[in-house]
Scaffold this active site. Sequence first.
Site, PDB file in Angstrom:
ATOM      1  N   ARG A  28      38.272 -35.151  12.835  1.00  0.00           N
ATOM      2  CA  ARG A  28      39.586 -34.601  13.466  1.00  0.00           C
ATOM      3  C   ARG A  28      40.123 -33.256  13.358  1.00  0.00           C
ATOM      4  O   ARG A  28      41.112 -33.097  12.500  1.00  0.00           O
ATOM      5  CB  ARG A  28      40.561 -35.955  13.183  1.00  0.00           C
ATOM      6  CG  ARG A  28      40.346 -37.357  13.814  1.00  0.00           C
ATOM      7  CD  ARG A  28      41.486 -38.089  13.593  1.00  0.00           C
ATOM      8  NE  ARG A  28      41.945 -38.233  11.981  1.00  0.00           N
ATOM      9  CZ  ARG A  28      42.972 -39.218  11.730  1.00  0.00           C
ATOM     10  NH1 ARG A  28      43.274 -39.816  12.678  1.00  0.00           N
ATOM     11  NH2 ARG A  28      43.261 -39.346  10.625  1.00  0.00           N
ATOM     12  N   ASP A  40      33.901 -35.622   5.294  1.00  0.00           N
ATOM     13  CA  ASP A  40      33.067 -36.732   5.253  1.00  0.00           C
ATOM     14  C   ASP A  40      31.936 -36.762   6.646  1.00  0.00           C
ATOM     15  O   ASP A  40      32.450 -36.788   7.620  1.00  0.00           O
ATOM     16  CB  ASP A  40      33.563 -38.306   4.974  1.00  0.00           C
ATOM     17  CG  ASP A  40      32.457 -39.162   5.129  1.00  0.00           C
ATOM     18  OD1 ASP A  40      31.292 -39.025   4.268  1.00  0.00           O
ATOM     19  OD2 ASP A  40      32.902 -40.390   5.504  1.00  0.00           O
ATOM     20  N   ASP A  51      45.880 -36.454   8.486  1.00  0.00           N
ATOM     21  CA  ASP A  51      47.271 -36.757   9.605  1.00  0.00           C
ATOM     22  C   ASP A  51      48.530 -36.845   9.326  1.00  0.00           C
ATOM     23  O   ASP A  51      49.300 -37.458   9.540  1.00  0.00           O
ATOM     24  CB  ASP A  51      46.774 -38.111  10.331  1.00  0.00           C
ATOM     25  CG  ASP A  51      46.941 -39.243   9.530  1.00  0.00           C
ATOM     26  OD1 ASP A  51      46.856 -39.188   8.346  1.00  0.00           O
ATOM     27  OD2 ASP A  51      46.684 -40.422  10.121  1.00  0.00           O
ATOM     28  N   ASP A  68      42.027 -49.272  -1.104  1.00  0.00           N
ATOM     29  CA  ASP A  68      43.491 -49.301  -1.029  1.00  0.00           C
ATOM     30  C   ASP A  68      43.872 -50.857  -1.516  1.00  0.00           C
ATOM     31  O   ASP A  68      44.817 -50.885  -2.379  1.00  0.00           O
ATOM     32  CB  ASP A  68      44.252 -48.875   0.103  1.00  0.00           C
ATOM     33  CG  ASP A  68      43.939 -49.331   1.375  1.00  0.00           C
ATOM     34  OD1 ASP A  68      42.747 -50.088   1.475  1.00  0.00           O
ATOM     35  OD2 ASP A  68      44.537 -49.105   2.307  1.00  0.00           O
TER      36      ASP A  68
END
Length: 424
Positions: A116, A145, A212, A288
């Site tokens: 992105r 990545d 983001d 996570d």
Amino acid sequence: MTDKFLCDFRFLLLAAAVAFIYIQMCLFTTQSKYADRLANAVEAETRCTSQMRKLIDQISMQQSRIVDLEEDKKRQDEEYGQMKALVQDLQLKGLQRRMDKIQTPVAAVVIMACNRADYLERTIKSILKYQNAVASKYPLFVSQDGSDPQVREKALSYDQLTHMQHLDSKPVQTERPGELIAYYKIARHYKWALDKLFHEYKFSRVIILEDDMEIAPDFFDYFEAAAALMEKDKTIMAVSSWNDNGQKQFVHDPEILYRSDFFPGLGWMLTKSTWNELSPKWPKAYWDDWLRLQENHKGRQFIRPEVCRTYNFGEHVDWKSKDLSYLMEDEYIKHFAEILKNAKPINGADAVLKASNVQGDVRVHYKDQPDFERIARQFGVFQEWKDGVPRTAYKGVVVFRYPPPRRVFLVGPKSFELLGIKSV
């Protein structure tokens, strides 16, 4: 008599001749059939031999092609190795030039990116906006990545950062049918990037951001103050800039920080010693949630703000002047217990309505997970649990503002006991 004997003998000779001729004809017919079959067999053998030769030729050509491909792969691997070494050398030189200009860094800052480019640019600009004297203690990295050319080009267009690229061609094997391989790739990328920053670049702390996010003006001051706190209190596993219940309607005071038993993520800092513990057993996916398991955080806690530091709320706290000693483990449990005891209890149904009609902080007790989810749903805060811990909770207590500045405490069945509070 003699004539009759001669006549019989002639008949016998004639019969023998006929039999002989018949046998010869049968033999001839049989030989012809076998000759035809032999001819067919020879022809079939010839065709088979021809096809076998063609197959051998094809195999020979394929073997030759395989050898060529192996040589091409070997050459490409050598070129890749040379290119990788060159990139690493350039990265080290670029980092060294930046390190020469600053003192001992507080922490490296790494933006985790993939595909992105527009999001990445927005995040980089947000960080560089606050690259003042304090932020210069934070060398900036972009860890990409994959091989998206636009992301690479965007990262390399900034001289103020170091670009790292994770190229992983190993196939991904999911553990359960239907899982997205993206979660496995993300976990691989995180491990690779943190290993590189801690072990190769030898930073003592790293702050992880995603591509983001935008940061608050006091983002760097916040983490500098938190770094000093982590050095003093080893029961703090990580520091986050994120509050899961940090929406505008649930927060009020930008200066308040909390301890939590639930890992928040989303803009967080950890130390090298903690990573040395986590790296060897890093999970294949869902890293996570893995960090939220008791077996991995081992009772250690996380610092989080009331007001998120990965959104720009226009607030700028002077963290250097703030006394954060109340966040030390021994002090915090007493501090938190005191404000919880002073909150007014609310019982029964319609907790939201009752809380709105009470002056000051309030507390609502829940019996179990379903009861917590019911109450949380009424207020509109997160209902999620992980390994027996509600999201954002400390000792089973979830705190948020409703409406600000009133604090609402959702209190677990064992919270008072864990906090050393006698029934009030």
